[in-house]
Design a protein around this motif. Structure first.
Motif, PDB file in Angstrom:
ATOM      1  N   VAL A 114       0.857  -1.181   0.000  1.00 56.49           N
ATOM      2  CA  VAL A 114       0.000   0.000   0.000  1.00 56.49           C
ATOM      3  C   VAL A 114       0.895   1.233   0.000  1.00 56.49           C
ATOM      4  N   ASP A 115       0.672   2.146  -0.968  1.00 56.13           N
ATOM      5  CA  ASP A 115       1.526   3.325  -1.059  1.00 56.13           C
ATOM      6  C   ASP A 115       1.049   4.434  -0.124  1.00 56.13           C
ATOM      7  N   ALA A 116       1.726   5.582  -0.179  1.00 56.21           N
ATOM      8  CA  ALA A 116       1.441   6.691   0.735  1.00 56.21           C
ATOM      9  C   ALA A 116       0.036   7.244   0.552  1.00 56.21           C
ATOM     10  N   GLU A 117      -0.557   7.056  -0.642  1.00 56.30           N
ATOM     11  CA  GLU A 117      -1.912   7.538  -0.907  1.00 56.30           C
ATOM     12  C   GLU A 117      -2.975   6.496  -0.566  1.00 56.30           C
ATOM     13  N   ARG A 120      -3.310   0.325  -3.530  1.00 53.56           N
ATOM     14  CA  ARG A 120      -2.613  -0.950  -3.625  1.00 53.56           C
ATOM     15  C   ARG A 120      -1.710  -0.958  -4.853  1.00 53.56           C
ATOM     16  N   GLN A 121      -0.464  -1.350  -4.667  1.00 56.16           N
ATOM     17  CA  GLN A 121       0.510  -1.411  -5.752  1.00 56.16           C
ATOM     18  C   GLN A 121       0.982  -2.855  -5.937  1.00 56.16           C
ATOM     19  N   TYR A 122       1.318  -3.177  -7.197  1.00 55.51           N
ATOM     20  CA  TYR A 122       1.761  -4.529  -7.518  1.00 55.51           C
ATOM     21  C   TYR A 122       3.064  -4.473  -8.316  1.00 55.51           C
ATOM     22  N   TRP A 123       3.905  -5.470  -8.110  1.00 55.19           N
ATOM     23  CA  TRP A 123       5.164  -5.595  -8.849  1.00 55.19           C
ATOM     24  C   TRP A 123       5.418  -7.067  -9.139  1.00 55.19           C
ATOM     25  N   PRO A 124       5.905  -7.408 -10.342  1.00 57.08           N
ATOM     26  CA  PRO A 124       6.264  -6.515 -11.452  1.00 57.08           C
ATOM     27  C   PRO A 124       5.038  -6.091 -12.244  1.00 57.08           C
ATOM     28  N   PRO A 125       5.152  -5.041 -13.057  1.00 54.71           N
ATOM     29  CA  PRO A 125       4.024  -4.631 -13.897  1.00 54.71           C
ATOM     30  C   PRO A 125       3.630  -5.752 -14.849  1.00 54.71           C
ATOM     31  N   LYS A 144       4.231  -0.024   3.378  1.00 55.23           N
ATOM     32  CA  LYS A 144       3.173  -0.509   4.253  1.00 55.23           C
ATOM     33  C   LYS A 144       2.566  -1.789   3.686  1.00 55.23           C
ATOM     34  N   ASP A 145       2.352  -2.770   4.551  1.00 52.56           N
ATOM     35  CA  ASP A 145       1.715  -4.042   4.177  1.00 52.56           C
ATOM     36  C   ASP A 145       2.430  -4.726   3.015  1.00 52.56           C
ATOM     37  N   LEU A 146       3.756  -4.616   2.988  1.00 57.97           N
ATOM     38  CA  LEU A 146       4.524  -5.254   1.916  1.00 57.97           C
ATOM     39  C   LEU A 146       4.443  -6.776   2.053  1.00 57.97           C
ATOM     40  N   GLU A 147       4.042  -7.420   0.973  1.00 63.61           N
ATOM     41  CA  GLU A 147       3.950  -8.878   0.922  1.00 63.61           C
ATOM     42  C   GLU A 147       4.713  -9.367  -0.301  1.00 63.61           C
ATOM     43  N   VAL A 148       5.725 -10.192  -0.079  1.00 61.67           N
ATOM     44  CA  VAL A 148       6.583 -10.672  -1.158  1.00 61.67           C
ATOM     45  C   VAL A 148       6.408 -12.178  -1.306  1.00 61.67           C
ATOM     46  N   SER A 149       6.226 -12.617  -2.540  1.00 65.66           N
ATOM     47  CA  SER A 149       6.024 -14.036  -2.819  1.00 65.66           C
ATOM     48  C   SER A 149       7.084 -14.548  -3.784  1.00 65.66           C
ATOM     49  N   GLU A 150       7.479 -15.776  -3.567  1.00 64.19           N
ATOM     50  CA  GLU A 150       8.357 -16.503  -4.485  1.00 64.19           C
ATOM     51  C   GLU A 150       7.453 -17.343  -5.377  1.00 64.19           C
ATOM     52  N   ARG A 151       7.473 -17.079  -6.692  1.00 61.58           N
ATOM     53  CA  ARG A 151       6.498 -17.701  -7.575  1.00 61.58           C
ATOM     54  C   ARG A 151       7.179 -18.487  -8.689  1.00 61.58           C
ATOM     55  N   SER A 152       6.541 -19.586  -9.060  1.00 61.29           N
ATOM     56  CA  SER A 152       7.020 -20.377 -10.194  1.00 61.29           C
ATOM     57  C   SER A 152       5.826 -20.782 -11.036  1.00 61.29           C
TER      58      SER A 152
END
Length: 276
Positions: A114-117, A120-125, A144-152
């Motif tokens: 979640v950004d300052a505004e 919800r933001q997602y990466w990669p585009p 804020k609320d950063l969630e990182v996943s390892e994906r295959s």
């Protein structure tokens, strides 16, 4: 025209079809035949990312992401490749007896926050090719609320010339993979089919599986068959109707490797079930 087979480790494919929801796009590599006999037979393939099963209407799967492996494990060249508006096509020549594996595989990190505004933001585009190094440069590590996943993600199909073989069907130990007990080119109506799924080389218990038969476009509903693997990562089922089937398996847990906290694997196969 010959196309070299290159395995990409980007997330470009993953971001196009990351969910099994009904709104998600579906990816597939579909052969014209799964079992052939004779010397130097040819099989042609369609490869696409679409809204439905086996009806290309969205985006072609890039052939630079597709590899083909002969029964002895050697790489073979995709022939007569063409990338159209909605699908890619290619041929392979089956010069040796046994089972060929045609696949596309990718892996990497994904993140949301979640950004300052408060958005919800997602990466990669969507559709972009990013590396793990890009993750540290482009994702705010204190977000804020950063969630990182390892994906295959792995997409594959199988074609056999003559008698089926298992030599190239062993798992690589990376991501979510099929470790077939029943050979994927030896499927018949009314007979038990047993598949095993592994995640990073270990049994993937609780993997959720969806099977959809061809002809979905002409049915009022998709009519999927939903299954789940046991503690050994295995599932046994029967299918009553012959035809081509799209199989998708999804797995998730909290055992991601740093910087990821979650691990997610997705697997897709196109299978043919023959009448008994």
């Amino acid at each position: 025209m010959k196309l070299s087979s290159v395995l990409t480790t980007s997330l470009a494919v993953l971001t196009l079809f990351a969910s099994t929801s009904s709104e998600a796009h579906r990816v597939w590599i579909k052969p014209s035949a799964t079992i052939v006999s004779g010397d130097s037979e040819w099989v042609t393939f369609d490869a696409a990312i679409a809204n439905g099963i086996f009806y290309p209407d969205h985006y072609p799967l890039g052939l630079d992401r597709v590899e083909a492996m002969a029964p002895d494990g050697s790489a073979i060249t995709l022939e007569n490749g063409h990338k159209g508006k909605y699908r890619s096509v290619f041929d392979i020549e089956l010069e040796k007896e046994g089972t060929y594996t045609i696949y596309s595989a990718s892996s990497g990190l994904s993140a949301r926050w979640v950004d300052a505004e408060g958005e919800r933001q997602y990466w990669p585009p969507r559709g972009s090719q990013k590396t793990n190094e890009d993750f540290y440069k482009e994702v705010p590590q204190d977000a804020k609320d950063l969630e990182v996943s390892e994906r295959s993600h792995r997409v594959e199909t199988f074609v056999t010339s003559g008698a089926p073989t298992y030599d190239t069907l062993g798992p690589t130990g990376k991501g979510l993979e099929l470790a077939p007990v029943t050979h994927p080119n030896d499927l018949y109506t009314g007979e038990n089919i047993t598949f095993k799924f592994n995640i990073d080389g270990k049994a993937a218990a609780g993997t959720e599986i969806v099977l959809v038969k061809d002809g979905e476009r002409y049915r009022d509903q998709s009519q999927p068959t939903k299954l789940e693997t046991d503690e050994k990562g295995e599932v046994t089922f029967t299918l009553d109707k012959p035809g081509m089937y799209w199989l998708e398996a999804e797995y998730a847990d909290d055992n991601g490797k740093a910087p990821a906290s979650k691990r997610q694997g997705s697997y897709v196969a196109v299978l043919e079930v023959l009448p008994m």
